[in-house]
Design a protein around this motif. Structure first.
Motif, short mmCIF file in Angstrom:
data_model
loop_
_atom_site.label_atom_id
_atom_site.label_comp_id
_atom_site.label_asym_id
_atom_site.label_seq_id
_atom_site.Cartn_x
_atom_site.Cartn_y
_atom_site.Cartn_z
N ASP A 1 0.70 -1.38 0.42
CA ASP A 1 0.11 0.25 0.08
C ASP A 1 0.74 1.05 0.19
O ASP A 1 0.24 2.41 -0.01
N TYR A 2 1.80 1.22 0.19
CA TYR A 2 3.06 2.67 0.42
C TYR A 2 3.60 2.27 -0.73
O TYR A 2 4.69 2.86 -0.63
N ASP A 3 3.86 1.30 -1.57
CA ASP A 3 4.66 1.55 -2.74
C ASP A 3 4.39 2.72 -3.47
O ASP A 3 5.62 3.51 -4.39
N HIS A 4 3.79 3.50 -3.34
CA HIS A 4 3.95 4.89 -4.57
C HIS A 4 4.61 5.23 -3.63
O HIS A 4 5.38 6.13 -4.05
N VAL A 5 4.41 5.67 -2.30
CA VAL A 5 5.90 6.53 -1.69
C VAL A 5 7.35 5.98 -2.30
O VAL A 5 8.06 7.41 -3.13
N LEU A 6 7.34 5.18 -2.15
CA LEU A 6 8.86 4.56 -2.83
C LEU A 6 9.10 4.88 -4.38
O LEU A 6 10.00 5.73 -4.89
N ARG A 7 7.88 4.83 -5.16
CA ARG A 7 8.30 4.90 -6.51
C ARG A 7 8.44 6.46 -6.99
O ARG A 7 9.01 6.71 -7.67
N THR A 8 7.47 7.20 -6.16
CA THR A 8 8.07 8.37 -6.13
C THR A 8 9.11 9.24 -5.62
O THR A 8 9.58 10.18 -6.72
N PHE A 9 9.66 9.18 -4.79
CA PHE A 9 10.40 9.18 -4.10
C PHE A 9 11.81 9.21 -4.65
O PHE A 9 13.12 10.04 -5.54
N TYR A 10 11.99 8.15 -5.63
CA TYR A 10 13.47 7.21 -6.16
C TYR A 10 12.79 7.80 -7.66
O TYR A 10 13.94 6.93 -8.40
N THR A 11 12.02 8.42 -8.59
CA THR A 11 11.90 8.46 -9.64
C THR A 11 12.17 10.11 -9.12
O THR A 11 12.09 10.53 -11.30
N SER A 12 11.87 10.60 -9.02
CA SER A 12 11.70 12.17 -9.27
C SER A 12 12.24 13.18 -8.73
O SER A 12 12.34 14.59 -8.40
N THR A 13 12.66 12.73 -7.80
CA THR A 13 13.72 13.48 -6.19
C THR A 13 15.21 13.97 -7.63
O THR A 13 15.33 12.76 -7.69
N SER A 14 14.86 15.11 -6.88
CA SER A 14 16.79 15.48 -7.76
C SER A 14 17.62 16.20 -6.41
O SER A 14 17.36 15.91 -5.57
N THR A 15 18.85 16.49 -7.08
CA THR A 15 19.66 17.08 -5.81
C THR A 15 19.23 17.96 -4.88
O THR A 15 19.24 18.05 -3.78
N VAL A 16 18.71 18.71 -5.69
CA VAL A 16 17.97 20.35 -4.74
C VAL A 16 17.29 19.87 -3.60
O VAL A 16 16.57 20.96 -2.81
N ASP A 17 16.15 18.63 -4.03
CA ASP A 17 15.30 18.25 -2.80
C ASP A 17 15.71 17.50 -1.52
O ASP A 17 14.90 17.81 -1.08
#
Length: 415
Positions: A145-161
């Protein structure tokens, strides 16, 4: 999430290599300026055994010794054990250990999400995490149920984030090359009160979530029982858990250390905690504990499955190194981190064999040749996530031994 403008040149030096380069710069500079760092009230060594945090004695343990609860728990009656841990008694166990690796955590995140969609991912009895693995572990623990958190963090995060870089002058009078306030904000955004309550509910069933940090004062690993803290009812629990997650991901020199407040003899002190990877890249439980006795007391009917995710490429990579001090230092650090990780993998393998666990290992394949254009490159991470996701969704083939270990030879010796 913020986007970024790709630099014109690839920077092959990763975050860990930059740490030592910056440390060397500090030594060479020999600056006498006053440091603009938080004032400390360090815990004296004589009070280390008395220090307490929200949640009490069971909230954390030294990661290199048998837990203090072991003797009492082994002496507990089966009736009391069943009342406390009935949710994991008499059934098969599945353990998951997630390593550090910075942006390479996209591999572990993708593997877990693909495993979910393959329909074969189990509910883990125990989950541990260090560094980037500490950011993955709570959501791996809570399930699909929390896979979406992992997907978002590890596919759309950049250094400035994640980090806010400091000027060279600020670095020379500070405790790190960058501020971790952006990462602190991300952790607060994803590890909410609701998430903490969900972790506490699973803890009450007997499942366990452990996060590793390094106590810099003691120079020792610390294992934090996140579910116990979440379930303690202490109003400071949420903030403490967020601090632990931040500390576990705070690479020394790159990110500031996290000062965690403790109480001893009626006075308040602080402990300095940093990345768990400073003492281990991945962990399961202390080698000194008799896990066969644990399994017997919990009446586990079958051999438990242990899954280890190493968010790194294990194979050595040939690279021409410039005859310059920072290039040599950076390459050396990269080598030390890789070999430390291999050592941890072998240690866990031998423990698994000793304790009767079925060992499974995953790591980034050497065929993945892409290079990130910044410390947290969303394009690089998405490609790595997708690689792991597809391999897991299509039936991932877990390694049964560390790389280079001859299982057939081991079986021959056993005969």
């Amino acid at each position: 999430m913020s986007r970024y403008d790709p630099p014109k040149k690839k920077n092959r030096m990763g975050m860990n290599e930059r740490i030592v380069v910056l440390a060397a710069t500090l030594v060479i500079a020999l600056t006498s300026a006053c440091a603009s760092v938080p004032k400390r009230q360090p815990l004296p060594e004589t009070l280390a055994h008395k220090a307490s945090v929200p949640g009490g004695e069971m909230a954390r343990q030294w990661g290199d010794m048998e837990p203090v609860w072991a003797d009492k728990w082994f002496a507990m009656s089966q009736e009391d054990t069943r009342e406390l841990l009935g949710g994991i008694m008499g059934r098969r166990h599945y353990y998951l250990a997630v390593s550090g690796g910075g942006a390479n955590g996209a591999y572990g995140a993708g593997l877990l999400c693909g495993w979910t969609d393959a329909g074969t991912r189990p509910e883990f009895t125990l989950v541990t995490g260090i560094s980037t693995g500490a950011l993955i572990a709570p959501f791996a623990f809570l399930g699909p149920d929390y896979d979406h958190v992992l997907r978002t963090f590890y596919t759309s995060t950049s250094t400035v984030d994640v980090v806010k870089k400091r000027s060279i002058l600020n670095i020379l009078t500070s405790d790190a090359a960058a501020s971790s306030k952006p990462l602190q904000g991300l952790i607060a955004q994803v590890f909410t009160q609701e998430v903490m309550e969900a972790v506490a509910a699973e803890h009450r069933k007997g499942r366990r979530l452990l996060i590793g940090t390094t106590n810099m004062d003691a120079n020792r690993p610390v294992s934090w029982n996140i579910g116990f803290i979440a379930n303690s009812g202490d109003p400071r629990s949420l903030e403490l858990i967020r601090q632990v997650l931040l500390a576990s991901a705070s690479i020394p020199g790159a990110f500031p250390p996290v000062l965690i407040e403790v109480e001893a003899d009626g006075r308040m002190y602080d402990e300095m905690h940093v990345d768990g990877g400073a003492t281990a890249q991945v962990f399961v439980y202390p080698a000194g504990i008799d896990w066969e006795q644990v399994l017997g007391k919990l009446e586990v009917p079958e051999m438990p499955d242990l899954y280890v995710i190493r968010n790194s490429i294990m194979d050595p990579r040939y690279e021409e190194v410039k005859n310059k001090i920072f290039d040599i230092i950076g390459r050396s650090v990269s080598s030390m981190i890789r070999t430390q990780g291999i050592g941890n993998i072998f240690e866990i393998y031998l423990m698994a064999k000793r304790d009767g666990l079925d060992y499974h290992l995953a790591y980034i394949p050497g065929s993945f040749k892409e290079e990130p254009r910044e410390e947290f490159d969303p394009v690089y991470m998405k490609n790595l996530f997708d690689l792991a996701y597809e391999s897991a969704k299509n039936g991932f083939s877990w390694q049964k031994a560390p790389p280079g270990y001859d299982v057939e030879a081991e079986l021959d010796l056993g005969d």
